[in-house]
Design an enzyme around this catalytic site. Structure first.
Site, PDB file in Angstrom:
ATOM      1  N   SER A 159       0.853  -1.196   0.000  1.00 39.46           N
ATOM      2  CA  SER A 159       0.000   0.000   0.000  1.00 39.46           C
ATOM      3  C   SER A 159       0.882   1.237   0.000  1.00 39.46           C
ATOM      4  O   SER A 159       2.036   1.182   0.456  1.00 39.46           O
ATOM      5  CB  SER A 159      -0.861   0.009   1.269  1.00 39.46           C
ATOM      6  OG  SER A 159      -1.489   1.266   1.423  1.00 39.46           O
TER       7      SER A 159
ATOM      8  N   TYR B 164      -1.418  -0.403  10.518  1.00 43.15           N
ATOM      9  CA  TYR B 164      -1.745  -0.773   9.130  1.00 43.15           C
ATOM     10  C   TYR B 164      -0.573  -0.420   8.203  1.00 43.15           C
ATOM     11  O   TYR B 164      -0.059  -1.269   7.469  1.00 43.15           O
ATOM     12  CB  TYR B 164      -3.034  -0.091   8.658  1.00 43.15           C
ATOM     13  CG  TYR B 164      -3.298  -0.411   7.194  1.00 43.15           C
ATOM     14  CD1 TYR B 164      -3.625  -1.715   6.813  1.00 43.15           C
ATOM     15  CD2 TYR B 164      -3.171   0.562   6.196  1.00 43.15           C
ATOM     16  CE1 TYR B 164      -3.821  -2.031   5.466  1.00 43.15           C
ATOM     17  CE2 TYR B 164      -3.374   0.242   4.858  1.00 43.15           C
ATOM     18  CZ  TYR B 164      -3.692  -1.055   4.498  1.00 43.15           C
ATOM     19  OH  TYR B 164      -3.871  -1.380   3.176  1.00 43.15           O
TER      20      TYR B 164
HETATM   21  P1  NDP Z   1     -11.696  -5.816   0.584  1.00 45.48           P
HETATM   22  O1  NDP Z   1     -12.138  -5.620   1.987  1.00 45.48           O
HETATM   23  O2  NDP Z   1     -12.674  -5.572  -0.502  1.00 45.48           O
HETATM   24  O3  NDP Z   1     -11.063  -7.278   0.404  1.00 45.48           O
HETATM   25  C1  NDP Z   1     -10.236  -7.828   1.406  1.00 45.48           C
HETATM   26  C2  NDP Z   1     -10.093  -9.313   1.165  1.00 45.48           C
HETATM   27  O4  NDP Z   1      -9.201  -9.856   2.161  1.00 45.48           O
HETATM   28  C3  NDP Z   1     -11.408 -10.057   1.281  1.00 45.48           C
HETATM   29  O5  NDP Z   1     -11.518 -10.973   0.213  1.00 45.48           O
HETATM   30  C4  NDP Z   1     -11.287 -10.799   2.591  1.00 45.48           C
HETATM   31  O6  NDP Z   1     -11.929 -12.065   2.507  1.00 45.48           O
HETATM   32  C5  NDP Z   1      -9.778 -11.026   2.685  1.00 45.48           C
HETATM   33  N1  NDP Z   1      -9.353 -11.275   4.059  1.00 45.48           N
HETATM   34  C6  NDP Z   1      -9.340 -10.417   5.103  1.00 45.48           C
HETATM   35  N2  NDP Z   1      -8.920 -11.047   6.218  1.00 45.48           N
HETATM   36  C7  NDP Z   1      -8.653 -12.335   5.855  1.00 45.48           C
HETATM   37  C8  NDP Z   1      -8.199 -13.480   6.546  1.00 45.48           C
HETATM   38  N3  NDP Z   1      -7.927 -13.446   7.868  1.00 45.48           N
HETATM   39  N4  NDP Z   1      -8.034 -14.636   5.863  1.00 45.48           N
HETATM   40  C9  NDP Z   1      -8.304 -14.688   4.537  1.00 45.48           C
HETATM   41  N5  NDP Z   1      -8.749 -13.653   3.820  1.00 45.48           N
HETATM   42  C10 NDP Z   1      -8.922 -12.480   4.484  1.00 45.48           C
HETATM   43  O7  NDP Z   1     -10.428  -4.841   0.397  1.00 45.48           O
HETATM   44  P2  NDP Z   1      -9.382  -4.652  -0.807  1.00 45.48           P
HETATM   45  O8  NDP Z   1      -9.705  -5.491  -1.965  1.00 45.48           O
HETATM   46  O9  NDP Z   1      -9.227  -3.197  -0.980  1.00 45.48           O
HETATM   47  O10 NDP Z   1      -8.077  -5.185  -0.074  1.00 45.48           O
HETATM   48  C11 NDP Z   1      -7.208  -6.140  -0.628  1.00 45.48           C
HETATM   49  C12 NDP Z   1      -5.793  -5.793  -0.214  1.00 45.48           C
HETATM   50  O11 NDP Z   1      -5.457  -4.534  -0.743  1.00 45.48           O
HETATM   51  C13 NDP Z   1      -5.579  -5.682   1.280  1.00 45.48           C
HETATM   52  O12 NDP Z   1      -4.328  -6.270   1.600  1.00 45.48           O
HETATM   53  C14 NDP Z   1      -5.521  -4.169   1.523  1.00 45.48           C
HETATM   54  O13 NDP Z   1      -4.763  -3.843   2.649  1.00 45.48           O
HETATM   55  C15 NDP Z   1      -4.863  -3.722   0.252  1.00 45.48           C
HETATM   56  N6  NDP Z   1      -5.029  -2.330  -0.147  1.00 45.48           N
HETATM   57  C16 NDP Z   1      -6.260  -1.768  -0.317  1.00 45.48           C
HETATM   58  C17 NDP Z   1      -6.365  -0.465  -0.762  1.00 45.48           C
HETATM   59  C18 NDP Z   1      -7.679   0.228  -0.918  1.00 45.48           C
HETATM   60  O14 NDP Z   1      -7.712   1.460  -0.876  1.00 45.48           O
HETATM   61  N7  NDP Z   1      -8.767  -0.483  -1.120  1.00 45.48           N
HETATM   62  C19 NDP Z   1      -5.175   0.313  -1.125  1.00 45.48           C
HETATM   63  C20 NDP Z   1      -3.937  -0.379  -0.877  1.00 45.48           C
HETATM   64  C21 NDP Z   1      -3.880  -1.645  -0.451  1.00 45.48           C
HETATM   65  P3  NDP Z   1     -12.840 -12.728   3.651  1.00 45.48           P
HETATM   66  O15 NDP Z   1     -13.385 -11.608   4.494  1.00 45.48           O
HETATM   67  O16 NDP Z   1     -13.876 -13.486   2.895  1.00 45.48           O
HETATM   68  O17 NDP Z   1     -11.895 -13.624   4.375  1.00 45.48           O
HETATM   69  C1  8X3 Z   2      -5.102   1.559   1.614  1.00 42.88           C
HETATM   70  C2  8X3 Z   2      -4.817   2.872   0.976  1.00 42.88           C
HETATM   71  O1  8X3 Z   2      -4.553   5.368   1.425  1.00 42.88           O
HETATM   72  O2  8X3 Z   2      -6.128   4.135   2.832  1.00 42.88           O
HETATM   73  O3  8X3 Z   2      -3.946   0.831   1.792  1.00 42.88           O
HETATM   74  O4  8X3 Z   2      -3.782   3.829   3.141  1.00 42.88           O
HETATM   75  S1  8X3 Z   2      -4.816   4.095   2.161  1.00 42.88           S
END
Ligand code: NDP
Ligand code: 8X3
Length: 252
Positions: free
Chosen positions: A139, A152
């Site tokens: 991120s 985070y």
């Molecule tokens: P979502 O919340 O839409 O998706 C998160 C996914 O992670 C879900 O499929 C969830 O599945 C899974 N997950 C969470 N905890 C667990 C666990 N303990 N075991 C297995 N699976 C898990 O968010 P995003 O798609 O945005 O996030 C995906 C990644 O991207 C994350 O690592 C996040 O930190 C990162 N990210 C997101 C950004 C944003 O702005 N959206 C920017 C930068 C990075 P389930 O709950 O079914 O287990």
């Molecule tokens: C998620 C993006 O900008 O909320 O990793 O940190 S931000």
């Protein structure tokens, strides 16, 4: 090169969009996440296009992760790309107001869960060798500080440094490693971070143009299908309408 992708966190956001993008290109899918009903729905949708194997998996459970990988049936045990995507942020308030449990949950998922999966899947990628790819979802928070990011952001800094360090150890194996570091992207991320506050999530994305899950999935696919002699070490991507703020100053 093996056209099979193992995706964690495939039930939502980037992971789900990546499943669809790789399916479009004919890749077999190993899809994992905790919400089995969402995995079943994806299998229902994508199963006509490509072979799909679903695993209800909490990445925090190292034994379950190892067992799931050990039990992968043919052809899903020949993995070309691992997308380490499962992760979450919690508690957007200041560090001094955060419940310790929330810090533990982020570390257990974004750090421990992430290494659990990497350790279990790595032998499969080494078997594949040249052109195999590990895409770790970091991120911008792993690079740039901001209020409320505390553990985070630190967990995503771990993703970045672990990715670089893996590159050193995997040199000569043909296995590539990329830390993809998105900025603001509209997924369920903020809904999770605010514990289901739909209004707060909507407000964050309102009136601007965030990245979409599909934007990131497209980049993941691009990285996984680069010629085998190219390794993108880190890809940091923000929406055009997001940038940094000036330093904060405490005044009398
Ligand atoms: P979502 O919340 O839409 O998706 C998160 C996914 O992670 C879900 O499929 C969830 O599945 C899974 N997950 C969470 N905890 C667990 C666990 N303990 N075991 C297995 N699976 C898990 O968010 P995003 O798609 O945005 O996030 C995906 C990644 O991207 C994350 O690592 C996040 O930190 C990162 N990210 C997101 C950004 C944003 O702005 N959206 C920017 C930068 C990075 P389930 O709950 O079914 O287990
Ligand atoms: C998620 C993006 O900008 O909320 O990793 O940190 S931000």
């Amino acid at each position: 090169m093996e056209k099979c992708v193992f995706i964690t966190g495939a039930t939502s956001g980037f992971g789900r969009a990546a499943a669809k993008r790789f399916a479009q290109a004919g890749w077999s899918l190993v899809l994992s996440g905790r919400r089995i009903e969402r995995l079943e729905a994806l299998k229902e949708t994508l199963g006509d296009q490509v072979p799909v194997h679903i695993i209800a998996l909490d990445v925090r459970d190292a034994e379950a992760v190892q067992a799931a990988v050990d039990q992968l049936p043919e052809p899903f045990n020949r993995i070309g790309t691992l997308i380490n995507n499962a992760g979450l942020a919690l508690a957007p308030q200041a560090a001094q107001k955060v419940d310790l449990k929330d810090w533990h949950t982020m570390i257990d998922t974004n750090v421990t869960g992430f290494v659990n999966v990497t350790h279990a899947v790595m032998p499969k990628l080494l078997e594949t060798g040249e052109g195999a790819t590990i895409i770790n979802v970091g991120s911008v928070a792993g690079q740039w500080p901001y209020p409320g990011s505390h553990v985070y952001g630190a967990s995503k800094a771990f993703v970045k440094q672990f990715s670089y360090n893996l590159r050193c150890d995997l040199l000569g194996t043909g296995v590539r490693v990329t830390d993809i570091a998105p900025g603001m992207a509209e997924t369920e991320f903020t809904l999770v971070r605010t514990r289901g506050d739909q209004a707060a999530s909507d407000a964050l994305y309102q009136g601007t143009t965030a990245l979409s899950a599909e934007d990131i999935a497209e980049q993941m696919f691009y990285i996984a299908t680069l010629p085998p002699h190219i390794n993108f070490n880190r890809v940091e991507v923000m929406p055009t309408r997001q940038a940094w703020s000036p330093f904060a100053v405490d005044r009398d």
